[in-house]
Design a protein around this motif. Structure first.
Motif, mmCIF file in Angstrom:
data_model
loop_
_atom_site.group_PDB
_atom_site.id
_atom_site.type_symbol
_atom_site.label_atom_id
_atom_site.label_comp_id
_atom_site.label_asym_id
_atom_site.label_seq_id
_atom_site.Cartn_x
_atom_site.Cartn_y
_atom_site.Cartn_z
ATOM 1 N N THR A 134 0.873 1.029 15.211
ATOM 2 C CA THR A 134 1.471 -0.248 15.603
ATOM 3 C C THR A 134 1.457 -0.425 17.119
ATOM 4 O O THR A 134 1.756 0.505 17.861
ATOM 5 N N MET A 135 1.119 -1.630 17.558
ATOM 6 C CA MET A 135 1.187 -1.976 18.977
ATOM 7 C C MET A 135 2.647 -2.235 19.322
ATOM 8 O O MET A 135 3.332 -2.945 18.600
ATOM 9 N N ALA A 136 3.100 -1.657 20.405
ATOM 10 C CA ALA A 136 4.492 -1.828 20.807
ATOM 11 C C ALA A 136 4.689 -3.087 21.647
ATOM 12 O O ALA A 136 5.754 -3.670 21.641
ATOM 13 N N ASP A 137 3.665 -3.495 22.373
ATOM 14 C CA ASP A 137 3.826 -4.603 23.304
ATOM 15 C C ASP A 137 2.452 -5.078 23.735
ATOM 16 O O ASP A 137 1.445 -4.594 23.243
ATOM 17 N N GLY A 138 2.412 -5.975 24.712
ATOM 18 C CA GLY A 138 1.153 -6.514 25.204
ATOM 19 C C GLY A 138 0.260 -5.482 25.853
ATOM 20 O O GLY A 138 -0.956 -5.551 25.775
ATOM 21 N N ALA A 139 0.857 -4.493 26.501
ATOM 22 C CA ALA A 139 0.096 -3.405 27.109
ATOM 23 C C ALA A 139 0.882 -2.127 26.883
ATOM 24 O O ALA A 139 2.106 -2.123 26.904
ATOM 25 N N GLY A 140 0.170 -1.057 26.640
ATOM 26 C CA GLY A 140 0.881 0.191 26.405
ATOM 27 C C GLY A 140 -0.048 1.332 26.067
ATOM 28 O O GLY A 140 -1.261 1.255 26.234
ATOM 29 N N ARG A 141 0.557 2.362 25.556
ATOM 30 C CA ARG A 141 -0.161 3.575 25.179
ATOM 31 C C ARG A 141 0.213 3.885 23.737
ATOM 32 O O ARG A 141 1.357 3.673 23.321
ATOM 33 N N ALA A 142 -0.749 4.379 22.985
ATOM 34 C CA ALA A 142 -0.511 4.739 21.591
ATOM 35 C C ALA A 142 -1.303 5.998 21.275
ATOM 36 O O ALA A 142 -2.204 6.383 22.027
ATOM 37 N N PHE A 143 -0.962 6.624 20.155
ATOM 38 C CA PHE A 143 -1.692 7.830 19.768
ATOM 39 C C PHE A 143 -1.669 8.014 18.259
ATOM 40 O O PHE A 143 -0.839 7.443 17.552
ATOM 41 N N ALA A 144 -2.612 8.810 17.801
ATOM 42 C CA ALA A 144 -2.688 9.250 16.411
ATOM 43 C C ALA A 144 -3.124 10.711 16.457
ATOM 44 O O ALA A 144 -3.576 11.193 17.501
ATOM 45 N N TRP A 145 -2.988 11.420 15.352
ATOM 46 C CA TRP A 145 -3.388 12.815 15.354
ATOM 47 C C TRP A 145 -3.961 13.215 14.006
ATOM 48 O O TRP A 145 -3.742 12.547 12.993
ATOM 49 N N ILE A 146 -4.716 14.306 14.043
ATOM 50 C CA ILE A 146 -5.296 14.883 12.841
ATOM 51 C C ILE A 146 -5.019 16.380 12.877
ATOM 52 O O ILE A 146 -5.023 17.002 13.935
ATOM 53 N N GLU A 147 -4.754 16.920 11.686
ATOM 54 C CA GLU A 147 -4.487 18.343 11.556
ATOM 55 C C GLU A 147 -4.741 18.698 10.093
ATOM 56 O O GLU A 147 -4.377 17.942 9.190
ATOM 57 N N ALA A 148 -5.345 19.841 9.860
ATOM 58 C CA ALA A 148 -5.623 20.271 8.488
ATOM 59 C C ALA A 148 -4.560 21.258 8.028
ATOM 60 O O ALA A 148 -3.954 21.962 8.848
#
Length: 179
Positions: A134-148
């Motif tokens: 999800t976008m928090a605002d007009g500009a920002g930083r986001a992340f996702a991750w992968i792990e087995a």
């Protein structure tokens, strides 16, 4: 908008060159969004912000970008993120047992809209790893991750950040999982 007379009087004496130094123990500023505040006599005089992005010259030269178009201006892989979502221990080489983060900075987003982060090993999408962020605002930083559960198999991987229903990704970052 012109500064208020009081502010003009306070900032009129500022002249010369102000040099910002990267955070302690770093040669350069890591990619991200920064805010600077100039203070005198314990009082804030002015505030500004700036963005540090990979390939900034390409971003500035891009003619196809339309006003208001969502844009990812930096995208890196890291071993962790801090409480504010800043990448920690950026790298493009991981062990199979690592949690691998893709961290990206964006502009022109819309609050509560979302990105789609897709993960690939070689050219095969890892369907169960696809995430909505999800976008928090007009500009920002986001992340996702992968792990087995056990370990990711060795090989060439990539993460793609895009918008729902769009075929063209906004950013792609490649990384390697070593045995």
């Amino acid at each position: 908008m012109p500064a208020a007379p009081q502010q003009q009087a306070e900032t009129a004496h500022l002249s010369g060159q102000f040099i910002l130094e990267p955070p302690a123990e770093q040669e350069t500023f890591p990619e991200g969004i920064y805010e600077v505040e100039l203070r005198a006599a314990g009082k804030a005089i002015t505030r500004a912000s700036f963005v540090v992005a990979a390939d900034a010259d390409k971003i500035l030269d891009e003619e196809r970008m339309r006003v208001g178009e969502v844009k990812v201006i930096s995208c890196v892989t890291a071993r962790d993120v801090d409480a504010k979502g800043h990448p920690m221990q950026t790298t493009d080489t991981f062990a199979g047992s690592d949690r691998i983060f893709v961290v990206f900075t964006y502009i022109n987003g819309t609050a509560s809209s979302y990105f789609v982060v897709s993960w690939f090993r070689d050219d095969t999408m890892i369907e169960q790893a696809t995430q909505r962020v999800t976008m928090a605002d007009g500009a920002g930083r986001a992340f996702a991750w992968i792990e087995a559960d056990e370990s990711l198999p060795p090989g060439q991987y990539r993460a793609e950040v895009g918008l729902p229903g769009e075929e063209q990704s906004l950013a792609t970052v490649q990384f390697v999982v070593k045995p």
